[in-house]
Design a protein around this motif. Sequence first.
Motif, PDB file in Angstrom:
ATOM      1  N   SER A  15      70.511 -73.563 -56.687  1.00 52.03           N
ATOM      2  CA  SER A  15      71.308 -74.035 -57.732  1.00 52.03           C
ATOM      3  C   SER A  15      72.553 -72.987 -57.984  1.00 52.03           C
ATOM      4  O   SER A  15      72.534 -71.700 -57.925  1.00 52.03           O
ATOM      5  CB  SER A  15      70.555 -73.574 -59.080  1.00 52.03           C
ATOM      6  N   GLY A  16      73.701 -73.698 -58.121  1.00 53.16           N
ATOM      7  CA  GLY A  16      74.872 -73.232 -58.296  1.00 53.16           C
ATOM      8  C   GLY A  16      75.619 -72.912 -56.994  1.00 53.16           C
ATOM      9  O   GLY A  16      76.800 -72.414 -56.896  1.00 53.16           O
ATOM     10  N   PHE A  17      74.967 -73.154 -55.928  1.00 51.87           N
ATOM     11  CA  PHE A  17      75.631 -73.138 -54.487  1.00 51.87           C
ATOM     12  C   PHE A  17      75.807 -74.299 -54.012  1.00 51.87           C
ATOM     13  O   PHE A  17      76.824 -74.631 -53.108  1.00 51.87           O
ATOM     14  CB  PHE A  17      74.883 -72.317 -53.707  1.00 51.87           C
ATOM     15  N   LEU A  18      75.012 -75.599 -54.198  1.00 51.33           N
ATOM     16  CA  LEU A  18      75.299 -76.817 -53.838  1.00 51.33           C
ATOM     17  C   LEU A  18      75.155 -77.608 -55.057  1.00 51.33           C
ATOM     18  O   LEU A  18      74.388 -77.571 -55.885  1.00 51.33           O
ATOM     19  CB  LEU A  18      74.293 -77.317 -52.838  1.00 51.33           C
ATOM     20  N   PRO A  19      75.948 -78.730 -54.566  1.00 53.52           N
ATOM     21  CA  PRO A  19      76.071 -79.666 -55.755  1.00 53.52           C
ATOM     22  C   PRO A  19      74.587 -80.401 -56.091  1.00 53.52           C
ATOM     23  O   PRO A  19      73.867 -80.721 -54.953  1.00 53.52           O
ATOM     24  CB  PRO A  19      76.955 -80.954 -55.444  1.00 53.52           C
ATOM     25  N   ALA A  20      74.165 -80.875 -57.306  1.00 53.10           N
ATOM     26  CA  ALA A  20      72.698 -81.319 -57.384  1.00 53.10           C
ATOM     27  C   ALA A  20      72.406 -82.593 -56.488  1.00 53.10           C
ATOM     28  O   ALA A  20      71.258 -82.636 -56.044  1.00 53.10           O
ATOM     29  CB  ALA A  20      72.568 -81.584 -58.898  1.00 53.10           C
ATOM     30  N   PRO A  21      73.502 -83.351 -56.251  1.00 51.29           N
ATOM     31  CA  PRO A  21      73.184 -84.553 -55.569  1.00 51.29           C
ATOM     32  C   PRO A  21      72.799 -84.153 -54.043  1.00 51.29           C
ATOM     33  O   PRO A  21      72.021 -84.668 -53.448  1.00 51.29           O
ATOM     34  CB  PRO A  21      74.372 -85.439 -55.546  1.00 51.29           C
ATOM     35  N   THR A  22      73.442 -83.204 -53.483  1.00 51.21           N
ATOM     36  CA  THR A  22      73.076 -82.500 -52.136  1.00 51.21           C
ATOM     37  C   THR A  22      71.638 -81.849 -52.124  1.00 51.21           C
ATOM     38  O   THR A  22      70.990 -82.034 -50.990  1.00 51.21           O
ATOM     39  CB  THR A  22      74.126 -81.429 -51.917  1.00 51.21           C
ATOM     40  N   VAL A  23      71.532 -81.159 -53.053  1.00 51.48           N
ATOM     41  CA  VAL A  23      70.161 -80.800 -53.326  1.00 51.48           C
ATOM     42  C   VAL A  23      69.080 -81.779 -53.316  1.00 51.48           C
ATOM     43  O   VAL A  23      68.104 -81.470 -52.393  1.00 51.48           O
ATOM     44  CB  VAL A  23      69.913 -79.718 -54.519  1.00 51.48           C
ATOM     45  N   ASP A  24      69.240 -82.793 -54.093  1.00 49.75           N
ATOM     46  CA  ASP A  24      68.439 -83.635 -54.156  1.00 49.75           C
ATOM     47  C   ASP A  24      68.314 -84.351 -52.910  1.00 49.75           C
ATOM     48  O   ASP A  24      66.993 -84.548 -52.420  1.00 49.75           O
ATOM     49  CB  ASP A  24      68.790 -84.709 -55.138  1.00 49.75           C
ATOM     50  N   ARG A  25      69.382 -84.825 -52.169  1.00 49.29           N
ATOM     51  CA  ARG A  25      69.218 -85.373 -50.737  1.00 49.29           C
ATOM     52  C   ARG A  25      68.443 -84.459 -49.610  1.00 49.29           C
ATOM     53  O   ARG A  25      67.459 -84.873 -48.958  1.00 49.29           O
ATOM     54  CB  ARG A  25      70.564 -85.683 -50.039  1.00 49.29           C
ATOM     55  N   VAL A  26      68.450 -83.301 -49.890  1.00 46.96           N
ATOM     56  CA  VAL A  26      67.646 -82.244 -49.055  1.00 46.96           C
ATOM     57  C   VAL A  26      66.323 -82.181 -49.311  1.00 46.96           C
ATOM     58  O   VAL A  26      65.536 -82.401 -48.289  1.00 46.96           O
ATOM     59  CB  VAL A  26      68.537 -80.661 -49.215  1.00 46.96           C
ATOM     60  N   VAL A  27      66.026 -81.967 -50.349  1.00 50.05           N
ATOM     61  CA  VAL A  27      64.760 -82.282 -51.099  1.00 50.05           C
ATOM     62  C   VAL A  27      63.931 -83.590 -50.630  1.00 50.05           C
ATOM     63  O   VAL A  27      62.771 -83.524 -50.165  1.00 50.05           O
ATOM     64  CB  VAL A  27      64.510 -82.085 -52.530  1.00 50.05           C
ATOM     65  N   GLN A  28      64.710 -84.608 -50.628  1.00 54.67           N
ATOM     66  CA  GLN A  28      63.856 -85.986 -50.473  1.00 54.67           C
ATOM     67  C   GLN A  28      63.748 -86.069 -49.010  1.00 54.67           C
ATOM     68  O   GLN A  28      63.005 -86.676 -48.325  1.00 54.67           O
ATOM     69  CB  GLN A  28      64.949 -87.161 -50.885  1.00 54.67           C
ATOM     70  N   ASP A  29      64.683 -85.666 -48.123  1.00 50.83           N
ATOM     71  CA  ASP A  29      64.492 -85.677 -46.666  1.00 50.83           C
ATOM     72  C   ASP A  29      64.804 -84.151 -45.866  1.00 50.83           C
ATOM     73  O   ASP A  29      65.844 -84.318 -45.158  1.00 50.83           O
ATOM     74  CB  ASP A  29      65.488 -86.720 -46.123  1.00 50.83           C
ATOM     75  N   PHE A  30      63.935 -83.469 -46.179  1.00 55.64           N
ATOM     76  CA  PHE A  30      63.974 -82.080 -45.738  1.00 55.64           C
ATOM     77  C   PHE A  30      64.327 -82.077 -43.993  1.00 55.64           C
ATOM     78  O   PHE A  30      64.944 -81.418 -43.516  1.00 55.64           O
ATOM     79  CB  PHE A  30      62.968 -81.203 -46.026  1.00 55.64           C
ATOM     80  N   ALA A  31      63.267 -82.861 -43.502  1.00 55.71           N
ATOM     81  CA  ALA A  31      63.521 -83.164 -42.065  1.00 55.71           C
ATOM     82  C   ALA A  31      64.647 -83.201 -41.298  1.00 55.71           C
ATOM     83  O   ALA A  31      65.216 -82.593 -40.339  1.00 55.71           O
ATOM     84  CB  ALA A  31      62.319 -83.861 -41.472  1.00 55.71           C
ATOM     85  N   SER A  32      65.398 -83.972 -41.907  1.00 56.99           N
ATOM     86  CA  SER A  32      66.809 -84.437 -41.542  1.00 56.99           C
ATOM     87  C   SER A  32      67.679 -83.542 -41.724  1.00 56.99           C
ATOM     88  O   SER A  32      68.906 -83.559 -41.105  1.00 56.99           O
ATOM     89  CB  SER A  32      67.260 -85.721 -42.337  1.00 56.99           C
TER      90      SER A  32
END
Length: 96
Positions: A15-32
Amino acid sequence: MSHRTPADWVPQLFSGFLPAPTVDRVVQDFASHRDVPLAQLGVDSMAVMGLVLNLETVFALRIDYAAFDIETLRTMGTIEDYLTSVGCLTGGGSAA
């Protein structure tokens, strides 16, 4: 607080280091995203010290800065591995 999956710890840590959409993408597809350098995700070198401080806050860690290897923050995977090694992630780590 128990941090079991990336959905539990990635939003808090970044939080505060990456844009929320990027965080969401990472969470949704952590393996990638596990082995993608943080710089490619948008974390600049100036933010790295902030991430270390955030590690201490989010996980109630006391980091020995003299011994801490900055490569620990190279990717989501290296961060996950570090958090597992110090006992902060329980119950399986990465989501499948």
